[in-house]
Design a protein around this motif. Structure first.
Motif, mmCIF file in Angstrom:
data_model
loop_
_atom_site.group_PDB
_atom_site.id
_atom_site.type_symbol
_atom_site.label_atom_id
_atom_site.label_comp_id
_atom_site.label_asym_id
_atom_site.label_seq_id
_atom_site.Cartn_x
_atom_site.Cartn_y
_atom_site.Cartn_z
ATOM 1 N N PHE A 37 35.826 37.683 21.415
ATOM 2 C CA PHE A 37 37.204 38.097 21.154
ATOM 3 C C PHE A 37 38.077 37.906 22.391
ATOM 4 O O PHE A 37 39.198 37.404 22.305
ATOM 5 C CB PHE A 37 37.243 39.568 20.719
ATOM 6 N N GLN A 38 37.554 38.321 23.535
ATOM 7 C CA GLN A 38 38.363 38.233 24.750
ATOM 8 C C GLN A 38 38.665 36.784 25.105
ATOM 9 O O GLN A 38 39.796 36.451 25.483
ATOM 10 C CB GLN A 38 37.650 38.915 25.917
ATOM 11 N N GLU A 39 37.672 35.923 24.978
ATOM 12 C CA GLU A 39 37.904 34.515 25.305
ATOM 13 C C GLU A 39 38.926 33.899 24.352
ATOM 14 O O GLU A 39 39.804 33.139 24.774
ATOM 15 C CB GLU A 39 36.590 33.737 25.248
ATOM 16 N N PHE A 40 38.833 34.225 23.065
ATOM 17 C CA PHE A 40 39.783 33.679 22.097
ATOM 18 C C PHE A 40 41.198 34.189 22.374
ATOM 19 O O PHE A 40 42.164 33.421 22.377
ATOM 20 C CB PHE A 40 39.351 34.053 20.677
ATOM 21 N N VAL A 41 41.315 35.489 22.639
ATOM 22 C CA VAL A 41 42.639 36.075 22.873
ATOM 23 C C VAL A 41 43.228 35.584 24.193
ATOM 24 O O VAL A 41 44.384 35.158 24.258
ATOM 25 C CB VAL A 41 42.555 37.615 22.855
ATOM 26 N N ASP A 42 42.429 35.639 25.260
ATOM 27 C CA ASP A 42 42.932 35.256 26.582
ATOM 28 C C ASP A 42 43.166 33.756 26.702
ATOM 29 O O ASP A 42 44.222 33.313 27.169
ATOM 30 C CB ASP A 42 41.942 35.690 27.674
ATOM 31 N N ASP A 43 42.170 32.963 26.288
ATOM 32 C CA ASP A 43 42.208 31.524 26.539
ATOM 33 C C ASP A 43 42.983 30.750 25.484
ATOM 34 O O ASP A 43 43.691 29.795 25.809
ATOM 35 C CB ASP A 43 40.787 30.955 26.603
ATOM 36 N N TYR A 44 42.837 31.132 24.233
ATOM 37 C CA TYR A 44 43.409 30.335 23.149
ATOM 38 C C TYR A 44 44.765 30.880 22.685
ATOM 39 O O TYR A 44 45.703 30.111 22.480
ATOM 40 C CB TYR A 44 42.431 30.265 21.971
ATOM 41 N N LEU A 45 44.845 32.197 22.497
ATOM 42 C CA LEU A 45 46.131 32.776 22.098
ATOM 43 C C LEU A 45 47.024 33.049 23.301
ATOM 44 O O LEU A 45 48.234 33.217 23.159
ATOM 45 C CB LEU A 45 45.905 34.087 21.329
ATOM 46 N N GLU A 46 46.415 33.131 24.487
ATOM 47 C CA GLU A 46 47.121 33.426 25.737
ATOM 48 C C GLU A 46 47.882 34.745 25.642
ATOM 49 O O GLU A 46 49.047 34.863 26.008
ATOM 50 C CB GLU A 46 48.037 32.268 26.131
ATOM 51 N N VAL A 47 47.168 35.743 25.126
ATOM 52 C CA VAL A 47 47.665 37.113 25.048
ATOM 53 C C VAL A 47 46.716 37.980 25.880
ATOM 54 O O VAL A 47 45.496 37.829 25.767
ATOM 55 C CB VAL A 47 47.683 37.612 23.584
ATOM 56 N N PRO A 48 47.216 38.871 26.727
ATOM 57 C CA PRO A 48 46.307 39.734 27.498
ATOM 58 C C PRO A 48 45.437 40.578 26.566
ATOM 59 O O PRO A 48 45.949 41.327 25.731
ATOM 60 C CB PRO A 48 47.257 40.607 28.324
ATOM 61 N N PHE A 49 44.127 40.464 26.726
ATOM 62 C CA PHE A 49 43.212 41.155 25.821
ATOM 63 C C PHE A 49 43.362 42.670 25.915
ATOM 64 O O PHE A 49 43.146 43.383 24.932
ATOM 65 C CB PHE A 49 41.771 40.747 26.145
ATOM 66 N N ASN A 50 43.751 43.162 27.094
ATOM 67 C CA ASN A 50 43.845 44.619 27.242
ATOM 68 C C ASN A 50 45.034 45.218 26.503
ATOM 69 O O ASN A 50 45.200 46.436 26.482
ATOM 70 C CB ASN A 50 43.886 45.017 28.721
ATOM 71 N N THR A 51 45.882 44.373 25.888
ATOM 72 C CA THR A 51 46.972 44.905 25.065
ATOM 73 C C THR A 51 46.560 45.058 23.604
ATOM 74 O O THR A 51 47.338 45.573 22.797
ATOM 75 C CB THR A 51 48.208 43.986 25.141
ATOM 76 N N CYS A 52 45.359 44.588 23.263
ATOM 77 C CA CYS A 52 44.890 44.657 21.875
ATOM 78 C C CYS A 52 44.292 46.034 21.569
ATOM 79 O O CYS A 52 43.874 46.762 22.467
ATOM 80 C CB CYS A 52 43.833 43.585 21.615
ATOM 81 N N THR A 53 44.238 46.362 20.288
ATOM 82 C CA THR A 53 43.592 47.590 19.823
ATOM 83 C C THR A 53 42.322 47.206 19.082
ATOM 84 O O THR A 53 42.356 46.360 18.187
ATOM 85 C CB THR A 53 44.518 48.381 18.886
#
Length: 547
Positions: free
Chosen positions: A121-137
């Motif tokens: 999840f973190q790799e997809f969010v950080d690398d692909y969506l370019e959204v900081p993973f720590n902002t997710c719930t």
């Protein structure tokens, strides 16, 4: 509990007056006959109907289209046996009037475990969506998956398909197993707090650092949050400072102001589509001005914002530590450190030599010395940790996504710091070398003269008066002024530091500090709780409870 599938004929009049479009969803239910969908749409501000388990994407309906539902008694009086809800959904999809909250899910929880899922999840969010993973719930679904609620929307069919294609590419490249069906039309997604039909456990919010035992303990013993309306669900996920307009957030009836508070330029994910144009624009990375489109900010930032130097202010200070993901090839500019070599990067976390300059969850340039540039051999997408200092010749390690995440978290968390990150890397088998007053013995084992750990002896040395870290300062305070001067949270921080050197050494340190007031059972329970809650202490064996 009965399932209420009736639809209120009175939508939010306030919503309709303030906005020509009604934001609506379709709810899903389950009963003895299996899952089924509500035949009419409701506004996101209406109460969630009793028995609802899931919710659809958001459909933007003009008032006339919404009120058309009132012409049907049940909602099923549509030619062909369909429902008025589906007919309206089809029309919205045709006109690109669909707003899809971005969710991520994998059903591989019991196959690979939470740690692997979180790393995907973190790799997809950080690398692909370019959204900081720590902002997710994050939520545990209650059965066999973890759900990620990303504080972003995709709007329209093209971008929904773009998100699906991106997820497919990630799964192929990373060997991950995400639920790609999640990005199909009209897909329903489980609401927070709802019990899973098979396990009876609710969907509960979790932390990314929790292990399997902690997750199940929370799911079995918690009283999960339930929401009055779908707008409340969205509010908790999306309303965070970077995504809102710079206006005061109303304290009363807040969810009704959801779309007045959220900045669409910051909450919408957009994907590039093949469109030819005749105008030749200045490349984004060469533009001087801050981008107007938030989607361009990450790429622009890693070439144009303040760089991180592993070597700055190194004299008399500890080494710098940075965990980054390489985002591009080396470059140089005259206005950056006199043409020094830079690498575009995403920073999981970084602390400069003097401790005052940090980076976390941002894109920025990483400076390389001439010595480091000569040995630089890292590909785009590779995760590295760089430990730098005065010599200009850094220790650079290629690490896994999970290791980069842990190091970044350790560097930036209140309970962590440089020592925590370096100790973690050392335990993972990386030769981090000497740091500050820490030296290396002939076996390459990290040792210290005071305030540190000896891995050979399991000894916790007394803290130094001129302590180097906040946690060592707390240890010094306890040893000089008494353990009673530390708060519970401060004792936890000290215990976390000492447990890296084993249970017995930590136990003996606390026993010495408490003296005649030492209570074995309470201390055992205290340390046991820390060991069980944090995966980094899996190597620590908990002894039997003292009699």
């Amino acid at each position: 509990m009965s399932t209420d599938t009736s639809t209120s004929k009175t939508s939010s009049s306030t919503e309709r007056k303030s906005n020509n479009d009604c934001a609506c969803v379709q709810y899903g239910f389950s009963d003895e006959k299996g899952p089924h969908r509500e035949p009419k749409l409701r506004t996101i501000f209406d109460p969630i109907p009793e028995g609802a388990k899931t919710a659809s994407p958001i459909y933007k309906l003009p008032s006339e289209q919404y009120e058309r539902q009132d012409e049907f008694e049940t909602g099923y009086e549509i030619k062909g046996g369909s429902s008025i809800a589906k007919e309206i959904q089809d029309e919205c999809e045709e006109d690109d009037r669909v707003l899809c909250p971005v969710h991520i899910e994998s059903d591989a929880y019991h196959d690979v475990g939470p740690k692997t899922l979180i790393s995907w999840f973190q790799e997809f969010v950080d690398d692909y969506l370019e959204v900081p993973f720590n902002t997710c719930t994050l939520y545990f679904s209650g059965n066999r998956s973890i759900h990620v609620h990303v504080p972003r929307f995709v709007s329209g069919e093209d971008d929904r398909e773009g998100l699906k294609e991106l997820a497919e590419s990630f799964c192929e490249e990373a060997g991950a197993d995400l639920d790609l069906g999640l990005y199909s039309r009209k897909r329903l997604f489980r609401l927070p707090g709802v019990e899973h039909a098979k396990s009876g456990m609710p969907k509960v919010e979790i932390e990314s650092t929790w292990n399997h035992n902690r997750i199940f303990r929370e799911a079995n013993g918690s009283n999960p949050t339930t929401y009055s309306s779908y707008a409340d669900v969205l509010w908790d996920v999306y309303v965070q400072e970077p995504l809102t307009f710079e206006t005061p957030i109303p304290s009363r009836n807040r969810p009704r102001s959801l779309f007045q508070v959220l900045n669409p330029k910051k909450t919408l994910l957009e994907f590039a589509h093949d469109e030819s144009g005749s105008e030749i624009e200045t490349p984004l990375i060469e533009q001087v001005a801050y981008p107007e489109n938030p989607a361009d900010v990450p790429e622009w930032s890693m070439y144009n914002t303040q760089e991180f130097s592993p070597y700055a202010l190194a004299s008399g200070n500890p080494r710098s530590v940075a965990a980054v993901r390489v985002k591009g090839g080396p470059f140089a500019r005259r206005d950056k450190r006199g043409g020094a070599t830079m690498v575009p990067a995403y920073f999981y976390g970084a602390i400069g030599c003097n401790g005052g300059f940090t980076k976390q969850d941002v894109h920025a340039p990483l400076q390389l010395s001439k010595k480091d540039y000569r040995k630089w051999d890292y590909e785009v997408g590779e995760k590295i940790v760089i430990i730098g200092g005065k010599s200009g010749s850094s220790r650079i390690f290629s690490v896994s996504s999970w290791e980069a995440t842990v190091v970044g978290h350790a560097l930036m968390s209140d309970e962590g710091g440089r020592d925590t990150a370096l100790n973690y890397l050392s335990k993972q088998g990386y030769n981090v070398g000497a740091s500050g007053s820490t030296g290396s013995n002939s076996n390459g084992t990290t040792t210290s003269t005071s305030g540190e750990f000896s891995r050979e002896t399991g000894t916790i040395w007394p803290a130094r008066e001129n302590w180097n870290t906040d946690v060592e300062g707390l240890q010094w305070k306890a040893e000089q002024d008494g353990i009673g001067t530390l708060s519970h949270k401060e004792r936890v921080r000290v215990a976390c530091r000492h447990l890296q050197n084993g249970w017995q050494a930590t136990w003996e340190w606390f026993e010495e500090q408490f003296g005649p007031t030492f209570k074995p059972e309470i201390t055992w329970q205290f340390l046991k709780g820390i060991v069980e809650d944090f995966e980094e202490y899996n190597h620590v064996d908990v002894p039997p409870k003292p009699a």
